[in-house]
Design a protein around this motif. Structure first.
Motif, PDB file in Angstrom:
ATOM      1  N   ILE A  31      54.273  -3.989 110.421  1.00  0.00           N
ATOM      2  CA  ILE A  31      54.689  -4.946 111.448  1.00  0.00           C
ATOM      3  C   ILE A  31      56.133  -4.649 111.832  1.00  0.00           C
ATOM      4  CG2 ILE A  31      55.115  -7.381 111.936  1.00  0.00           C
ATOM      5  CD1 ILE A  31      52.824  -8.018 110.010  1.00  0.00           C
ATOM      6  N   PRO A  32      56.384  -4.384 113.098  1.00  0.00           N
ATOM      7  CA  PRO A  32      57.742  -3.996 113.511  1.00  0.00           C
ATOM      8  C   PRO A  32      58.724  -5.153 113.434  1.00  0.00           C
ATOM      9  CG  PRO A  32      56.351  -4.312 115.432  1.00  0.00           C
ATOM     10  CD  PRO A  32      55.451  -4.432 114.230  1.00  0.00           C
ATOM     11  N   GLY A  33      60.000  -4.788 113.361  1.00  0.00           N
ATOM     12  CA  GLY A  33      61.064  -5.787 113.359  1.00  0.00           C
ATOM     13  C   GLY A  33      62.139  -5.386 114.338  1.00  0.00           C
ATOM     14  N   ASN A  34      63.282  -6.036 114.245  1.00  0.00           N
ATOM     15  CA  ASN A  34      64.417  -5.677 115.094  1.00  0.00           C
ATOM     16  C   ASN A  34      65.118  -4.448 114.533  1.00  0.00           C
ATOM     17  OD1 ASN A  34      63.933  -7.950 116.596  1.00  0.00           O
ATOM     18  ND2 ASN A  34      65.618  -9.129 115.766  1.00  0.00           N
ATOM     19  N   ASP A  35      65.568  -3.591 115.411  1.00  0.00           N
ATOM     20  CA  ASP A  35      66.509  -2.557 114.997  1.00  0.00           C
ATOM     21  C   ASP A  35      67.813  -2.802 115.753  1.00  0.00           C
ATOM     22  OD1 ASP A  35      66.236  -1.497 117.572  1.00  0.00           O
ATOM     23  OD2 ASP A  35      64.712  -0.057 116.943  1.00  0.00           O
ATOM     24  N   GLU A  36      68.699  -1.847 115.764  1.00  0.00           N
ATOM     25  CA  GLU A  36      70.013  -2.070 116.365  1.00  0.00           C
ATOM     26  C   GLU A  36      69.958  -2.287 117.876  1.00  0.00           C
ATOM     27  OE1 GLU A  36      72.456   1.170 115.211  1.00  0.00           O
ATOM     28  OE2 GLU A  36      72.555   0.606 113.102  1.00  0.00           O
ATOM     29  N   THR A  37      68.914  -1.815 118.518  1.00  0.00           N
ATOM     30  CA  THR A  37      68.864  -1.904 119.988  1.00  0.00           C
ATOM     31  C   THR A  37      67.637  -2.632 120.528  1.00  0.00           C
ATOM     32  OG1 THR A  37      67.792   0.266 120.103  1.00  0.00           O
ATOM     33  CG2 THR A  37      70.195   0.220 120.238  1.00  0.00           C
ATOM     34  N   THR A  38      66.613  -2.835 119.708  1.00  0.00           N
ATOM     35  CA  THR A  38      65.341  -3.360 120.211  1.00  0.00           C
ATOM     36  C   THR A  38      64.962  -4.656 119.520  1.00  0.00           C
ATOM     37  OG1 THR A  38      64.599  -1.084 120.552  1.00  0.00           O
ATOM     38  CG2 THR A  38      62.926  -2.807 120.648  1.00  0.00           C
ATOM     39  N   LEU A  39      64.588  -5.676 120.299  1.00  0.00           N
ATOM     40  CA  LEU A  39      64.109  -6.933 119.750  1.00  0.00           C
ATOM     41  C   LEU A  39      62.623  -6.827 119.443  1.00  0.00           C
ATOM     42  CD1 LEU A  39      65.852  -9.380 122.248  1.00  0.00           C
ATOM     43  CD2 LEU A  39      66.555  -8.888 119.900  1.00  0.00           C
ATOM     44  N   VAL A  40      62.114  -7.699 118.593  1.00  0.00           N
ATOM     45  CA  VAL A  40      60.683  -7.696 118.313  1.00  0.00           C
ATOM     46  C   VAL A  40      59.929  -7.952 119.617  1.00  0.00           C
ATOM     47  CG1 VAL A  40      60.834  -8.379 115.904  1.00  0.00           C
ATOM     48  CG2 VAL A  40      60.821 -10.135 117.654  1.00  0.00           C
ATOM     49  N   PRO A  41      58.749  -7.372 119.771  1.00  0.00           N
ATOM     50  CA  PRO A  41      58.013  -7.494 121.043  1.00  0.00           C
ATOM     51  C   PRO A  41      57.705  -8.936 121.438  1.00  0.00           C
ATOM     52  CG  PRO A  41      57.067  -5.771 119.662  1.00  0.00           C
ATOM     53  CD  PRO A  41      58.055  -6.496 118.811  1.00  0.00           C
ATOM     54  N   TRP A  42      57.488  -9.798 120.445  1.00  0.00           N
ATOM     55  CA  TRP A  42      57.117 -11.196 120.731  1.00  0.00           C
ATOM     56  C   TRP A  42      58.326 -12.118 120.769  1.00  0.00           C
ATOM     57  CZ3 TRP A  42      54.754  -8.094 117.067  1.00  0.00           C
ATOM     58  CH2 TRP A  42      55.355  -8.083 115.802  1.00  0.00           C
ATOM     59  N   TYR A  43      59.492 -11.569 120.994  1.00  0.00           N
ATOM     60  CA  TYR A  43      60.732 -12.348 120.999  1.00  0.00           C
ATOM     61  C   TYR A  43      60.680 -13.491 122.023  1.00  0.00           C
ATOM     62  CZ  TYR A  43      65.778 -13.297 121.201  1.00  0.00           C
ATOM     63  OH  TYR A  43      67.014 -13.901 121.154  1.00  0.00           O
ATOM     64  N   SER A  44      60.075 -13.250 123.172  1.00  0.00           N
ATOM     65  CA  SER A  44      60.077 -14.241 124.257  1.00  0.00           C
ATOM     66  C   SER A  44      59.258 -15.485 123.936  1.00  0.00           C
ATOM     67  CB  SER A  44      59.556 -13.602 125.548  1.00  0.00           C
ATOM     68  OG  SER A  44      58.213 -13.171 125.374  1.00  0.00           O
ATOM     69  N   VAL A  45      58.334 -15.411 122.970  1.00  0.00           N
ATOM     70  CA  VAL A  45      57.488 -16.564 122.645  1.00  0.00           C
ATOM     71  C   VAL A  45      57.843 -17.168 121.283  1.00  0.00           C
ATOM     72  CG1 VAL A  45      55.599 -15.648 124.033  1.00  0.00           C
ATOM     73  CG2 VAL A  45      55.654 -15.164 121.575  1.00  0.00           C
ATOM     74  N   ARG A  46      58.931 -16.706 120.692  1.00  0.00           N
ATOM     75  CA  ARG A  46      59.240 -17.086 119.306  1.00  0.00           C
ATOM     76  C   ARG A  46      59.412 -18.595 119.130  1.00  0.00           C
ATOM     77  NH1 ARG A  46      63.716 -15.874 121.900  1.00  0.00           N
ATOM     78  NH2 ARG A  46      65.732 -16.814 121.372  1.00  0.00           N
ATOM     79  N   HIS A  47      59.867 -19.306 120.169  1.00  0.00           N
ATOM     80  CA  HIS A  47      60.115 -20.732 120.032  1.00  0.00           C
ATOM     81  C   HIS A  47      58.855 -21.577 120.226  1.00  0.00           C
ATOM     82  CE1 HIS A  47      64.292 -20.129 119.482  1.00  0.00           C
ATOM     83  NE2 HIS A  47      64.557 -19.766 120.716  1.00  0.00           N
TER      84      HIS A  47
END
Length: 388
Positions: free
Chosen positions: A65-81
């Protein structure tokens, strides 16, 4: 002069509308995220989908399962809330990336698949609605701040295979009551591991973590229990690591005159030590249960009694013994909620209008002064020209 005043008033009104708009926005909440169709994560064989109707994030495919790296947010960042449940159907998952589910404040439920060995840094940090999580038997490493500020987490069971628990891994878990760390190879309790866990009443380590003289074999770096933690190194308990099944027996105490009785009474549920349970109490018309939900973590064979009382009887009791309160005169009381927002808006509106009036008066006086000075200059100029 009039044009200047009109321009100033228009500018002030624009500022006013902006301020009031911001105030209004401050009294609203963000809407739930829209559904997202099954989407592949770049450079992986992992797919994700957000189901808006059930507020569920589904992660499928194959791989970690991917996570954040120094430049990229997780793909589902926009629905996290908006996410309340995470379903992981992906196969071959050995790691959960850094901050993979960070700040999912509404996340209540997630089941990690067997085979996960590593939980990354901050993987579940600030998931403030997460009350329980079953860590898989094969887990080996829990990253720094992995569960930090999971303020609803009540129990945690760390499997025997875990060799590393990161700094601040369970820091500021304000409702954490029990922590079972069954690792047979843990070498260190790191600084701030349970920092600020003010309700932690029971910390149990594997007996392998204790020397023959009763002292702690596991090294302590800094202070794992600082910041108001209710436990320290002198209050640690020890047990043998086990994966045995235990049972929970729930007995429902329902008055005989109730219209119905629970279909099964008692109810017996079983599970591996360290896994969580959640059993909803049966609904009985006209009666309430003192425990609407029985939940917790399997630690030993246990029994729970759920007592039902008549809603009518409780209502009568409340009516017979009203709570005395001091009278409040008309106009008194504290405004709350949206009323506060409206009052603030009115105050801002009055201040801005007053500012507009003051500004307009200053502009008028300034223009009159300029006109007066201009006339004096013209008279002097006329006299001078007349003499010539």
């Amino acid at each position: 002069m009039k044009k200047r005043i009109i321009t100033a008033v228009i500018a002030a009104l624009l500022i006013l509308s902006f301020v009031l708009g911001m105030t209004a926005c401050g009294n609203t909440t963000a809407s739930d995220a829209a559904a997202v169709a099954n989407t592949q994560v770049a450079d992986t064989q992992i797919w994700w989908e957000y189901k808006a109707d059930s507020k569920t994030l589904v992660i499928s495919g194959t791989g970690d399962i991917p996570g954040n790296d120094e430049t990229t947010l997780v793909p589902w960042y926009s629905v996290r809330h908006s996410v309340e449940t995470v379903e992981i159907t992906a196969t071959g998952v050995s790691a959960v990336g850094n901050n993979a589910f960070y700040n999912m404040a509404k996340l209540k439920s997630i089941k990690l698949p067997e085979g996960v060995k590593t939980l990354g840094k901050g993987a579940f940090a600030f998931c403030s609605s997460l009350e329980a999580i079953d860590l898989p038997v094969g887990l080996e490493s829990i990253g720094d701040s992995c569960f930090e500020a999971c303020t609803s987490l009540k129990n945690i069971f760390v499997p025997a295979g875990v060799t590393n628990i990161g700094s601040r891994a369970f820091a500021h878990c304000a409702k954490l009551e029990q922590a079972y760390v069954m690792s047979t190879a843990l070498t260190e309790l790191k600084d701030g591991t349970f920092m600020g866990c003010s309700k932690l009443g029971k910390l149990v380590l594997n007996v392998a973590s204790k020397n023959e003289d009763g002292t702690l074999k596991v090294a302590i770096s800094g202070d794992p229990f600082k910041g108001g933690c209710a436990i320290d190194a002198t209050k640690i308990e020890y047990i043998e690591a086990t994966t045995e099944q235990v049972t929970l027996t729930i007995t429902y105490d329902v008055p005989a005159e109730a219209p119905t009785q629970p279909k099964d009474n008692p109810v017996v549920v079983s599970g591996r030590i360290g896994t969580s349970y959640r059993v909803e109490s049966p609904a009985i018309e006209g009666y309430t249960a003192d425990k609407a939900v029985v939940e917790g973590m399997f630690t030993d064979n246990d029994e729970v009694v759920v007592t039902y009382k008549s809603i009518e009887a409780e209502t009568e009791a409340v009516t017979e013994a009203p709570v005395e309160t001091e009278p409040v005169e008309e106009g008194e009381g504290r405004p709350t909620g949206s009323k506060v927002g409206y009052i603030i808006a009115i105050v801002i509106f009055v201040l801005v209008i007053a500012g507009i009036i003051v500004f307009a008066v200053i502009m008028i006086k300034s223009d009159k002064k300029n006109d007066k000075n201009g006339k004096k200059t013209d008279k002097k100029s006329d006299k001078k020209n007349g003499k010539k």
